[in-house]
Design a protein around this motif. Sequence first.
Motif: not given
Length: 197
Positions: A46, A57-61, A74, A76
Amino acid sequence: DAISRKPVEAQIEITDNSTGKVIETFTTNSATGKFIITLNSGKNYGIAVKATGYLFHSENFDIPDGSDDNLVSKIIELKNIAVGSKIALRNIFFDVNKSTLRPESNAELDRLVKLMKDVPNLKIEISGHTDNTGSAALNESLSQSRAEAVVAFLASKGIASNRMTAKGYGSSRPVASNNNEDGKQQNRRTEFEIKGN
């Protein structure tokens, strides 16, 4: 910055999502906004990004197993939500001496639509500005109709009209000298200012 495209100094946390543990915390380079980090493969991570005056802002990969030297790149984009924040929209273009939006403006306008949809409480003023060529009255009228054209575009994409005002300032708010072409170019601009959130 999602609108101005300028780098932002932000705090970044990387979490191992399988354990919920924060494994790295660092700050991006304030001049470039860049960061680089080496992570073990075979995990889901995360990423959480925070900066003052911006939406979180958050995201997972995933970094797949056995992917040696696998570069995950990335970009962002953070959304500025501070009241009083003012940004010149340099990629909004009009036909000469008209308030007709040119097609090259669409990418910038679409970013603005996304910001307004992502932050539903945001209220903004769209303002038009000219250089000092020609009469003050004509410049004011032209800048007003250009600001209104941008507001109309946003409204056509579903943004409520009570969240937006249009104001033409003509040549009354220069950001550079009108004594040379480069300065005049900088003064011919569309701006948006956050009035409420």
